[in-house]
Design an enzyme around this catalytic site. Structure first.
Site, PDB file in Angstrom:
ATOM      1  N   GLU A   1       0.812  -1.215   0.000  1.00  0.00           N
ATOM      2  CA  GLU A   1       0.000   0.000   0.000  1.00  0.00           C
ATOM      3  C   GLU A   1       0.847   1.267   0.000  1.00  0.00           C
ATOM      4  OE1 GLU A   1      -0.786  -2.714   1.598  1.00  0.00           O
ATOM      5  OE2 GLU A   1      -2.809  -3.160   0.895  1.00  0.00           O
TER       6      GLU A   1
ATOM      7  N   HIS B   1     -11.181  -4.758   9.317  1.00  0.00           N
ATOM      8  CA  HIS B   1     -11.726  -4.644   7.961  1.00  0.00           C
ATOM      9  C   HIS B   1     -13.086  -3.952   7.977  1.00  0.00           C
ATOM     10  CE1 HIS B   1      -8.625  -7.359   6.464  1.00  0.00           C
ATOM     11  NE2 HIS B   1      -9.143  -7.379   5.268  1.00  0.00           N
TER      12      HIS B   1
HETATM   13  C1  LIG Z   1      -2.275  -4.458   4.214  1.00  0.00           C
HETATM   14  C2  LIG Z   1      -3.253  -5.327   3.521  1.00  0.00           C
HETATM   15  N1  LIG Z   1      -3.398  -5.220   2.201  1.00  0.00           N
HETATM   16  C3  LIG Z   1      -4.282  -6.004   1.547  1.00  0.00           C
HETATM   17  C4  LIG Z   1      -5.056  -6.892   2.224  1.00  0.00           C
HETATM   18  C5  LIG Z   1      -6.085  -7.749   1.489  1.00  0.00           C
HETATM   19  N2  LIG Z   1      -5.610  -9.112   1.426  1.00  0.00           N
HETATM   20  C6  LIG Z   1      -5.966 -10.031   2.339  1.00  0.00           C
HETATM   21  S1  LIG Z   1      -5.207 -11.494   2.083  1.00  0.00           S
HETATM   22  C7  LIG Z   1      -4.390 -10.913   0.742  1.00  0.00           C
HETATM   23  C8  LIG Z   1      -3.461 -11.802  -0.005  1.00  0.00           C
HETATM   24  C9  LIG Z   1      -2.290 -12.177   0.829  1.00  0.00           C
HETATM   25  O1  LIG Z   1      -1.412 -12.941   0.078  1.00  0.00           O
HETATM   26  P1  LIG Z   1      -0.282 -13.781   0.800  1.00  0.00           P
HETATM   27  O2  LIG Z   1       0.468 -12.885   1.735  1.00  0.00           O
HETATM   28  O3  LIG Z   1       0.500 -14.481  -0.230  1.00  0.00           O
HETATM   29  O4  LIG Z   1      -1.059 -14.817   1.713  1.00  0.00           O
HETATM   30  P2  LIG Z   1      -2.059 -15.974   1.251  1.00  0.00           P
HETATM   31  O5  LIG Z   1      -3.420 -15.386   1.196  1.00  0.00           O
HETATM   32  O6  LIG Z   1      -1.600 -16.472  -0.065  1.00  0.00           O
HETATM   33  O7  LIG Z   1      -1.950 -16.994   2.333  1.00  0.00           O
HETATM   34  C10 LIG Z   1      -4.717  -9.584   0.513  1.00  0.00           C
HETATM   35  C11 LIG Z   1      -4.179  -8.770  -0.584  1.00  0.00           C
HETATM   36  C12 LIG Z   1      -4.902  -6.958   3.618  1.00  0.00           C
HETATM   37  N3  LIG Z   1      -5.637  -7.783   4.357  1.00  0.00           N
HETATM   38  N4  LIG Z   1      -3.982  -6.191   4.227  1.00  0.00           N
END
Ligand SMILES: Cc1ncc(C[n+]2csc(CCOP(=O)(O)OP(=O)(O)O)c2C)c(N)n1
Ligand SMILES: Cc1ncc(C[n+]2csc(CCOP(=O)(O)OP(=O)(O)O)c2C)c(N)n1
Ligand SMILES: [Mg+2]
Ligand SMILES: [Mg+2]
Lengths: 334, 324, 324, 334
Positions: free
Chosen positions: A71, A140
């Site tokens: 972000e 959230h």
């Molecule tokens: C700071 C932030 N940005 C975006 C999100 C939205 N979001 C939730 S899970 C996710 C994907 C996360 O990917 P990863 O770290 O690879 O974990 P995975 O879901 O694959 O276990 C996103 C973008 C969030 N929760 N927090």
């Protein structure tokens, strides 16, 4: 001509129009172009987690950019791009993530123009989803528009219905200042009449949605339908309410607030955000300053409690302002 | 590598519990009995369990939005978790946290986290406590590939390396951040190389293989505990379900998913090896399966019968009473 | 390497201007004529000037709290800068910015920045504009060693590498972040290795040597301009003064400082080589020195005579008038 | 016994006492241990950029930690340490840097306890320097305590004098919640009587610094001396002012505000922060709600303009609330 459209599709339509009418407009954010289907036919099937940007990358290839989960990088890059000739619309998936990217808004976007002696424009829009109502809990579900509202140099708007969403978003994108555009979860599910074609709703103008001389109800985002419901119930017992939808939080339409107060003499401000340092306090403070002579009763604020947003549905319902709370506040006015 | 039958059976039980727990959740969500944003861990069980099998009670883990597995692996009670997801007063967080913020600090579980990357500094802090108070504890952060693009990752790993903290940073590289493939947003093949920016130790494990994770996590945890500083441990894994419950999954190929699910299921791989090497016998495993089913059924039953939180307590526990 | 006499003389003039400008500032601050937080660039002139000598007018740079050098190197007028630091209405930022926020976007100078690391995403954005609008421009970020421990560094470099943006990230490694030596807080010897986390090109230059910076920056800028993606260019340098004007400098040894100041002054090294290789002659250099002195004296005189801003305009220029 | 002490030295003394009385207290931040003189005799000669932590690392080796310039890491680590058994005092050099570390405060420190169902304590203190007055301009002069005040789960305090600084900091450190402790630039240069030894000023209690029946002046941090000066000038013309120093912004001492209002019937709130969504609005909103029956006049707010902080001294002076502005507001009450 207008037709029924969902809130998200009204936003989508505004984005489409903005991209179409100005080649400098770009979108960037996490999965706004749909992610991994890039090389298949379903390229933008997903259109962000809530599907709002669906279809746009197909119509405007190269101008709708998926980003890493960064972000600070997304918003900071968008600020730099805005200062140098693009007109970016960045998506901050949930407003709660403001904590990871406040600096580029607080210290860069909001201040560059002032610090540069007026020599730069930062035509940036940040679209974000705010508020409670989906059991998404503490991290959230926040309504943090009071933070962006309080930062000089930013503008903040929050539509309460699809038609305003479209018109306000077009204004936000075309404005030469950084504008935070909040999509409140509580109204995301609404559908409503939305005019076709290109139109704007000006920033800084509240909308009077219902006219009544007994009490002013002031709402924003998802508390607007709450105020309307309360007004309907009050009308049944003979109390006629003015209902004002602020729409813009900065600039704030002080004249609309004061003229409603002048008419009714009493006001209830309804905000789903937490109570300290919020919009409700600002409106009340305005009333007790410039509106003092109109005041016949206390100004009541109906807000969330000073607490994080809980997960459990019974708690979340207790947390969010409801029509019954508004009616109770009106009764307290005596 | 050291293990005993007890430990292996317990690890199997935890992996099976995670799987069964989430199968039940899918059912409950479809039936409209559960709400909120929910991210399933199924497929990645060997990571959480392989790492946590090397931890002691006083150690800490931090987690992500995808937190059920880390909870169960660190010993959080299934009954309290289920009640939490049902939003009950008897939930491990009294119904205030839900899936994205489930936590049990008494078990050393510092919480799922709705903010990608935010658990990483929390773990760094837990490791600082361990070091300064000389508790002998180790702190582990679990996070996704996507989280390694957050500033919090960078700042934390640098601090931990400078201070030689007893921490292990476990990146669960499941190939996607939401709908976006990792290689769209991370231009290096192995995330483990990011350790070099901090002169930190690193390792790569097959995250579908309990034994490989167990071994490499063991080395990293032992190094941390003995003052050798932190490690970045990349576990290559895959989530069997979508990003969240309801994800239409159009952004990855069916073949790819099938291949992982059919051929690399960590539970099956565990069982194959445990049986082949005579570490455990089939009966024992099936008994565990049955116990797990019973435990989860009981958890659901208890949760459904449990009281909802009192709406009047919506703003309780915001602040601690202070002695001052 | 390509250069011509004109370019070299111009570069010398800019380095000399930075040095003389800041000598004047020190004087003015001591005399109580100037206020605010002020960080001097003296000693690092070869970095800003070596890099900017490779840039064109349409290119962009972002800067730091230590921004005078980047301004002058990118062509910002000394008169407007001096008036700014005097807080005059005629200042390049109308007296609103001051030393820590001095900027001139018409010259492609995206501002000094009071927030460590914050210029890095701004440059990334300028590079995105260049790429999407196909302007052919390159964007350069200058920042300190300390700034490479900020999340903004990490997130920006990763994005720039993924998108192959026309950007160059110049880290001015002067051995300290405030009072703290770089090796207390960065556990790798060369910050340039951090590029590997992003599969980014990197290079290391002697930041006290104009010619070395010029050459390596040239390569990086050329690569960026021709679509080859970004570079992390580490320039090893030293600040001759304290962190800020007034710093008692107890945290570094006098001998170390003397060594850099006596033996590696970028102005002297430039002159030595230029004369030895017959690139420039001594008379020409002395003429420049004199012109610079005059320019700065004139700037001070004009600034002192210039009007102060009108207090009634304290809240002007917060928002742009919008066409809409 | 008390003696004259500067503001910074009062803070230093509180830190010394806190470190001495509780082995779990640690300090961390940029250069708080003085940086590079580690291996020389001058180890902590510098004690942070403003010298506030001078001498502490020598007395408490291993418990005063210099960090990289990584605010997200510093504050996030401090939150994790606080949740697991330490009682960290983290320094955020200038409050403007909140933009780089909001998440660990907003979404972690403030919410862990609530999200965990009450099962954790986060005894964290963040010391930070806020406000204008040193020509440090837009990115080093902000009064952002309205942001931390508005976040449920955090407490925020801002002392106006050395004695309160010492007592409030000791309370903050010993409190089992995250507390933001603001050191306003406008009072950093003050010296004053400071009691020796260990004492605390409770969080959540305002101080009535002057008693008068005609008007209430409410200040915080560096506007407290401004209010006192205005009160002195008003007294010369026969207008007697109550002067209330809020000291704590959250919890807010609502009773003290209301009882001053009940006495005077009119109020001017003076805050050096920007006007939107701030403390001044909250106080005014309280007056027009619970204090409505006491109100004889509008509640006036004297704040900075809705603008970033300028560099030039003439502009900065115009920007900051001064006694003359307070007096003008009092006259407007009629
Ligand atoms: C700071 C932030 N940005 C975006 C999100 C939205 N979001 C939730 S899970 C996710 C994907 C996360 O990917 P990863 O770290 O690879 O974990 P995975 O879901 O694959 O276990 C996103 C973008 C969030 N929760 N927090
Ligand atoms: C986010 C942030 N943290 C801390 C500071 C305070 N500060 C100003 S300059 C500086 C040191 C910067 O070091 P470096 O990046 O190496 O640049 P240098 O001063 O050596 O040129 C610090 C800590 C700041 N301005 N911004
Ligand atoms: Mg992932
Ligand atoms: Mg440095």
């Amino acid at each position: 001509m207008s037709r029924e459209l969902g809130f998200g599709m009204a936003v989508n339509e505004a984005l489409h129009l903005a991209l179409e009418s100005d080649p400098d407009v770009i979108l960037l954010g996490e999965d706004v172009a749909g992610g991994g289907a890039r090389d298949s036919g379903d390229v933008d099937e997903m259109g962000g987690v809530l599907g709002t940007t669906k279809g746009l990358v197909k119509s405007f290839p190269g101008r709708v950019l998926d980003t890493p989960i960064s972000e600070m990088g997304i918003i900071g890059t968008a600020v730099g791009a805005a200062a140098t000739g693009l007109r970016p619309v960045a998506e901050l998936m949930f407003m709660d993530f403001l904590g990871t990217c406040l600096d580029p808004l607080l210290n860069q976007a909001a201040k560059l123009r002032y610090m540069f002696g007026g020599k730069v424009r930062v035509p940036l829009t940040v679209r974000t989803v705010s508020g409670a109502g989906m059991q998404a809990a503490a991290q959230h579900s926040q309504s943090l528009y009071w933070i962006t509202t309080g930062i000089p140099g930013l503008k903040t708007v929050i539509p309460s219905n699809p038609a305003d969403a479209k018109g306000l978003l077009l204004s936000a994108i075309r404005d030469d200042n950084p504008v935070i555009f909040c999509e409140a979860k509580g109204v995301l599910g609404l559908t409503g009449e939305v005019p076709e074609g290109d139109y704007t709703v000006p920033l800084g103008e509240a909308a009077l949605l219902r006219s009544g001389g007994d009490v002013s109800l002031v709402g924003l985002g998802c508390t607007v339908p709450v105020c309307m419901e309360a007004a309907a119930q009050l009308a049944a017992e003979g109390i006629e309410a003015d209902v004002l939808d602020l729409r813009s939080l900065q600039p704030l339409d002080e004249e609309a607030i004061l003229s409603s107060l002048a008419k009714t003499g009493s006001m209830v401000v309804v905000d789903e955000a937490t109570p300290r340092c919020g919009i409700a306090s600002d409106v009340a403070a305005l009333c007790v300053d410039r509106g003092f002579d109109s005041l016949n009763a206390p100004v009541k604020r109906v807000t969330a409690p000073h607490a994080p947003v809980p997960f459990s549905q019974v708690l979340e319902r207790a947390y969010m302002p409801a029509a019954a709370d508004v009616i109770a506040a009106v009764r307290e006015l005596g | 590598m050291q293990w005993n039958r007890e430990q292996l059976l317990d690890s199997y039980r935890k992996m099976r519990t995670i799987r069964a727990f989430e199968e039940k959740l899918t059912e409950l969500v479809s039936a409209g009995k559960m709400g909120g944003f929910m991210h399933l861990y199924a497929g990645e069980e060997a990571v959480a369990v392989g790492v946590c099998a090397q931890l002691a009670g006083g150690d800490f883990v931090s987690s992500t939005h995808r937190g059920h597995g880390h909870c169960i692996a660190k010993g959080v009670e299934v009954a309290g978790m289920m009640a939490e997801l049902f939003g009950r007063a008897t939930g491990v967080c009294k119904g205030r946290g839900g899936s994205m913020h489930i936590a049990d600090i008494e078990k050393g579980m510092l919480g799922a986290n709705g903010i990608v990357g935010a658990g990483i500094p929390l773990t760094t802090g837990a490791a600082l406590t361990a070091k300064l108070k000389q508790t002998g504890a180790v702190a582990v952060a679990f996070f996704g590939d996507g989280a390694t693009n957050q500033g919090s990752f960078h700042e934390s790993l640098n601090m931990a390396s400078n201070w030689k903290l007893p921490a292990v940073y476990v990146v669960e590289n499941n190939g996607f951040g939401e709908f976006t493939p990792t290689d769209f947003v991370i231009p290096v093949k192995d995330i483990a190389v990011r350790a070099e920016s901090y002169a930190m130790n690193s390792d790569i494990a097959d995250g579908m293989d309990f034994f490989d994770v167990f071994e490499k996590a063991g080395r990293a945890i032992e190094r941390a505990r003995s003052g050798g500083g932190p490690t970045l441990l990349e576990c290559k894994t895959y989530r069997f379900h979508g990003h969240y419950v309801g994800d239409p999954l159009v952004y990855r190929s069916k073949e790819e998913a099938e291949d992982w699910i059919q051929n690399r299921d960590p539970l099956l791989r565990f069982e194959d090896r445990a049986l082949a090497e005579g570490l455990l016998d089939s009966d024992a495993l099936r008994r565990v399966d049955k116990l797990v089913e019973e435990e989860i059924a009981a958890a659901v039953e208890a949760a459904e019968a449990a009281p909802l939180p009192d709406p009047a307590e919506v703003d309780a526990d915001v602040y601690a009473e202070s002695p001052a």
